[in-house]
Design a protein around this motif. Structure first.
Motif, short mmCIF file in Angstrom:
data_model
loop_
_atom_site.label_atom_id
_atom_site.label_comp_id
_atom_site.label_asym_id
_atom_site.label_seq_id
_atom_site.Cartn_x
_atom_site.Cartn_y
_atom_site.Cartn_z
N ALA A 231 101.51 103.22 -37.44
CA ALA A 231 102.69 104.09 -37.36
C ALA A 231 103.94 103.26 -37.66
O ALA A 231 104.54 102.67 -36.76
N TRP A 232 104.33 103.23 -38.92
CA TRP A 232 105.44 102.36 -39.34
C TRP A 232 106.82 102.98 -39.08
O TRP A 232 107.79 102.25 -38.94
N ASN A 233 106.91 104.28 -39.05
CA ASN A 233 108.23 104.92 -38.97
C ASN A 233 108.32 105.88 -37.80
O ASN A 233 108.92 106.95 -37.90
N GLY A 234 107.72 105.50 -36.69
CA GLY A 234 107.75 106.36 -35.52
C GLY A 234 109.14 106.47 -34.92
O GLY A 234 110.01 105.60 -35.15
N PRO A 235 109.39 107.51 -34.14
CA PRO A 235 110.70 107.68 -33.49
C PRO A 235 111.02 106.48 -32.60
O PRO A 235 110.15 105.96 -31.89
N GLN A 236 112.26 106.05 -32.62
CA GLN A 236 112.68 104.90 -31.83
C GLN A 236 113.00 105.29 -30.39
O GLN A 236 112.90 104.46 -29.48
N GLU A 237 113.36 106.55 -30.17
CA GLU A 237 113.76 106.97 -28.84
C GLU A 237 112.53 107.13 -27.94
O GLU A 237 111.48 107.60 -28.37
#
Length: 353
Positions: free
Chosen positions: A68-74
């Motif tokens: 998962a390279w671009n998962g949500p940061q929050e």
């Protein structure tokens, strides 16, 4: 497969520990297929996502691993954050149906509901394996009982000491280990040579056995290392001896030497600027100088960055210490080399740093 059950778990696994493994192994027992989602998380760990993903691929080949390279940061439990996390997982699954969601955290509730899956919490109180990723990151050595050797190996910096015979490798490796309170790997070839040499020579097959035996011991010893393992010589040295003895090296030894080119985090080259110890098992000071030139040329031809160590033991400890103080595995490696080039302690010549 009719009515197949599919388990899903997700996390940073920074790093993977026995608690995570217990959850994965539970999922593998209880479902027909298991999917593991691993998040990129540079804010938490410098261990690259592919390294963490490969732990699962090596230990659990039956599981499907999704990076998962671009998962949500929050992170958190507001409706907006939970919805973003759920939508991201839906997109990543790309139509895969999940019947069981495995976790040991509070997020298991909303994620399983969104997936329409059974909420399967595994050891949420950490009673079976009282460990967390934070604990392991804080002190991997103290928590090593909860970390698989395959994983722990990637948490330890490996520093190999190369050089011709009588360049102080063994003395320095032992001294560094004592200074840093860690383990060191003696040169297995010396022990093997003493037991098997005939007229001061070994066969090509015996030289291959040295390289393989050295690696086996090194892999076992690394679990005893605190932050860094110092290694006295490697398969490249054995390969160079094969060329010196026989003019060629066995295919397996050549393969092990090639693998050694990327196996170690730091390569220190002990220089031949100390007095020669003329013991019966060595070939003379002139041969030492020639062998040193060959080792240096081999490192350069393999494009392996190496750090030369000069002079007395104290000076070598000081030079190596400057590098070790700045070095962080996986983190800012290029910056270290640039700093080393600017440091007057390191000669500016091709192949060195």
């Amino acid at each position: 497969m009719v009515n197949a059950t599919v388990g899903l778990t997700l996390g940073k696994f920074a790093p993977l520990h026995r608690g995570h493994q217990y959850m994965i192994e539970t999922a593998l027992r209880e479902t027909d297929r298991v999917i593991v989602v691993i998040y990129d998380c540079p804010e938490t760990t410098s261990i690259p996502l592919p390294v963490r993903a490969n732990w699962f691929r090596a230990l659990y080949p039956a599981a499907e691993v999704l990076e998962a390279w671009n998962g949500p940061q929050e992170t958190g439990y507001t409706p907006d954050i939970m919805r973003k996390q759920e939508q991201y997982i839906f997109a990543l699954l790309d139509g895969r149906q999940v019947t069981h969601f495995y976790s040991s955290e509070r997020y298991g509730e909303h994620m399983s509901q969104a997936l329409g899956a059974i909420d399967r919490r595994v050891d949420p109180q950490r009673l079976t394996f009282p460990v967390s990723g934070t604990q392991v990151r804080r002190d991997p050595y103290a928590a090593r009982a909860f970390v698989h050797p395959r994983v722990y190996r990637d948490l330890v910096t490996t520093a190999v000491l190369l050089g011709a015979p009588s360049t102080g490798k063994t003395t320095l490796a032992q001294a560094l280990a004592e200074r840093y309170g860690t383990a060191w790997m003696p040169e297995y070839g010396r022990e093997y040579w003493a037991a098997h040499q005939l007229d001061r020579r070994l066969t090509p097959d015996q030289l291959t056995e040295i390289a393989e035996g050295h690696l086996e011991r090194e892999d076992r010893l690394i679990t005893e290392a605190r932050e860094v393992l110092f290694v006295d010589t490697n398969a490249i040295t054995t390969y160079m001896f094969a060329l010196d003895y026989h003019g060629t090296a066995a295919p397996r030894l050549t393969e092990l030497a090639d693998r050694a080119a990327s196996r170690y985090d730091l390569v220190f080259l002990c220089m031949d600027d100390i007095p020669y110890d003329d013991t019966w098992d060595r070939s003379g000071e002139m041969e030492r100088g020639i062998f040193q030139q060959k080792i240096t040329a081999d490192l350069q031809s393999r494009r392996i960055p190496f750090i030369p160590l000069h002079g007395s033991l104290e000076n070598r400890l000081r030079e190596a210490g400057r590098v070790l103080e700045r070095y962080r595995k996986y983190d800012s490696v290029g910056k270290l080399w640039l700093e080393a080039l600017e440091d007057s302690a390191f000669p500016k010549r091709s192949g060195t740093v």
